[in-house]
Motif scaffolding. Structure first.
Motif, PDB file in Angstrom:
ATOM      1  N   ALA A 142       0.949  -1.238   0.131  1.00 45.08           N
ATOM      2  CA  ALA A 142      -0.081  -0.065   0.118  1.00 45.08           C
ATOM      3  C   ALA A 142       1.078   1.207  -0.334  1.00 45.08           C
ATOM      4  O   ALA A 142       1.319   1.911  -0.716  1.00 45.08           O
ATOM      5  CB  ALA A 142      -1.244  -0.023   1.525  1.00 45.08           C
TER       6      ALA A 142
ATOM      7  N   ARG B 201      -4.597   2.127   2.646  1.00 43.16           N
ATOM      8  CA  ARG B 201      -4.137   0.834   3.415  1.00 43.16           C
ATOM      9  C   ARG B 201      -5.538  -0.012   3.863  1.00 43.16           C
ATOM     10  O   ARG B 201      -6.599   0.254   3.008  1.00 43.16           O
ATOM     11  CB  ARG B 201      -4.038   0.980   5.063  1.00 43.16           C
ATOM     12  CG  ARG B 201      -2.705   1.410   5.192  1.00 43.16           C
ATOM     13  CD  ARG B 201      -3.076   1.513   6.901  1.00 43.16           C
ATOM     14  NE  ARG B 201      -3.039  -0.305   7.782  1.00 43.16           N
ATOM     15  CZ  ARG B 201      -3.296  -0.155   8.281  1.00 43.16           C
ATOM     16  NH1 ARG B 201      -3.692   0.652   9.922  1.00 43.16           N
ATOM     17  NH2 ARG B 201      -2.608  -1.436   8.761  1.00 43.16           N
TER      18      ARG B 201
ATOM     19  N   THR C  11      -6.402  -1.771   1.003  1.00 47.10           N
ATOM     20  CA  THR C  11      -7.001  -2.291  -0.700  1.00 47.10           C
ATOM     21  C   THR C  11      -7.274  -2.733  -1.812  1.00 47.10           C
ATOM     22  O   THR C  11      -5.594  -3.990  -0.799  1.00 47.10           O
ATOM     23  CB  THR C  11      -6.105  -0.976  -2.019  1.00 47.10           C
ATOM     24  OG1 THR C  11      -6.379   0.037  -1.007  1.00 47.10           O
ATOM     25  CG2 THR C  11      -6.999  -0.211  -3.459  1.00 47.10           C
TER      26      THR C  11
ATOM     27  N   ASP D  82      -2.620  -2.747  -8.297  1.00 53.56           N
ATOM     28  CA  ASP D  82      -4.465  -1.990  -7.828  1.00 53.56           C
ATOM     29  C   ASP D  82      -5.264  -3.397  -8.607  1.00 53.56           C
ATOM     30  O   ASP D  82      -5.453  -3.313 -10.189  1.00 53.56           O
ATOM     31  CB  ASP D  82      -4.591  -0.826  -8.012  1.00 53.56           C
ATOM     32  CG  ASP D  82      -5.546  -0.282  -7.781  1.00 53.56           C
ATOM     33  OD1 ASP D  82      -6.863  -1.004  -7.303  1.00 53.56           O
ATOM     34  OD2 ASP D  82      -5.267   1.323  -7.557  1.00 53.56           O
TER      35      ASP D  82
END
Lengths: 268, 268
Positions: A130, A137, A139, A163
């Motif tokens: 992250a 945080r 994610t 991501d």
């Protein structure tokens, strides 16, 4: 997947442990072939003789030979004997300041690159991921673990994170990621660029020596406790945006790194 | 001479194993100070209590405390107790493509650089040294071993080799080398440039993870079997002439390296 060559009892031993005799013996036979003791097509001495020469049991020798056969270095002709199939190639040696795909590096040295065990899952970003990818945080990130092979021998254990939004943007199911990467020859860089429109341009890498744990040793088919080169890398696109975080462990018998260092400004 | 360190990761003898409890305990106390458990000037808990907390004997605790006192992290006031003298500073982190003197790197991080054990002798060039410095086999070389300290803690174990002709050219006795290097603040680069007229400009470094052996662990004050970063370097002058061969082992708790990696030419 590739764990099958590690005996189960090895996995239960406390860390760090002695290099297993089987791997040591395989290395000794490999070294003799490299040194020209036996040439390609030549038959290895009979089992009892070779076991005596190496100072090991016939059982250990047989296991080592099986390992070398699966690596393509030896060849067994049933009822005849064991023959040298090829001379081991030199190790892969690259500049550490050069950002290259493992697939290319392996192929350029004349080895057959391949993808070993591969797993893909969505996970909450570990704190370091992250922070490095500048995500909130926890994610959701896509976590890919791959073992890269050179002539069937594990060279790098790659753990990559990006991501998960990137998958959703392109309507890619997590179950299809492995297949798509395989379609790009096992190269994550190629897949990110061609299928997700994210070109990797540079990376900031931290260079660390670490010990193989039971888990990583099994994945890299080395003895637990051997020294590995770890590169933890944050990858950026041409615009400087964070794209990918990687934690790579290199089998240092097979993959070497060098660098040209320059005195920027002498300070004495 | 350096043959014992040239072995690959699969050592044929069993590896030295457990980390000594004293070093582990010192690291645990250091970590608590870093985490703010005790502040500068604050007194540590009484020996029995701290030994219980850390799950170790009082003898081990006493040894660890002595180690931390000699590192300047703790301070003992006789008849009163043990106090936190300072908070450990961050580790030294440098670009691996930058060729710097250890003395400078240590000082720039706010540590007090110093030279620990140092030995100088004339030896027949080990094969790798002769090859890298393009000397005839067994040419006489000057071999210097130094331990570099940051606030009294060993950071790098340096083994350096150069053609002994250089000393003769400048009428320097081998017995005076250590003194002359000390006069240059412990910097071999500074001494070579100022006293011997040989400026180091670049180096080709091989980057390798290795395990601390019993010998190197003792010199670096780490546990045998921990992972160290080894840089084997051939140093060149501005004219490209080989000047110096170094084999450096870095305590990877104290000295970190990073590199910016660039995609030169995508090959996929």
């Amino acid at each position: 997947m590739i764990g099958h060559q590690m005996s189960n009892n090895l996995l239960l031993e406390p860390l760090p442990v002695r290099a297993p005799l089987v791997a040591q013996t395989a290395a000794a036979i490999r070294a003799r072939i490299e040194a020209g003791r036996w040439h390609v097509g030549e038959q290895l001495p009979a089992e009892p003789q070779l076991a005596t020469e190496l100072g090991i049991s016939r059982g250990t020798l047989r296991e080592s030979v099986r390992m070398l056969i699966s690596n393509g270095l030896l060849d067994r002709r049933h009822g005849v004997g064991t023959f040298v199939a090829r001379v081991p190639r030199p190790s892969i040696d690259r500049g550490i300041d050069e950002l290259f795909g493992a697939t290319d590096a392996i192929a350029q040295m004349g080895y057959r690159p391949a993808l070993g065990a591969c797993s893909v899952e969505l996970v909450a970003a570990p704190d370091v991921v992250a922070r490095e990818l500048r995500l909130r945080r926890r994610t959701e990130v896509c976590f890919i673990e791959r073992v890269r092979l050179a002539d069937n021998r594990p060279v790098v254990l790659c753990q990559d994170y990006f991501d998960a939004t990137l998958l959703r943007e392109h309507d890619i199911e997590v179950d299809h990621v492995e297949q798509q990467i395989l379609a790009r020859g096992g190269s994550l860089y190629a897949w990110l660029e061609r299928d997700l429109g994210r070109r990797i341009d540079t990376a900031m890498a931290r260079i660390e020596p670490v010990l193989a744990t039971l888990t990583t040793a099994a994945k890299l088919e080395v003895a637990p406790g051997v020294a590995l080169l770890r590169l933890r890398q944050t990858h950026f696109g041409p615009d400087g945006a964070e794209i990918l975080y990687s934690d790579n462990l290199h089998n240092s018998d097979l993959m070497h790194f060098h660098v040209v260092r320059r005195r920027a400004r002498p300070t004495f």
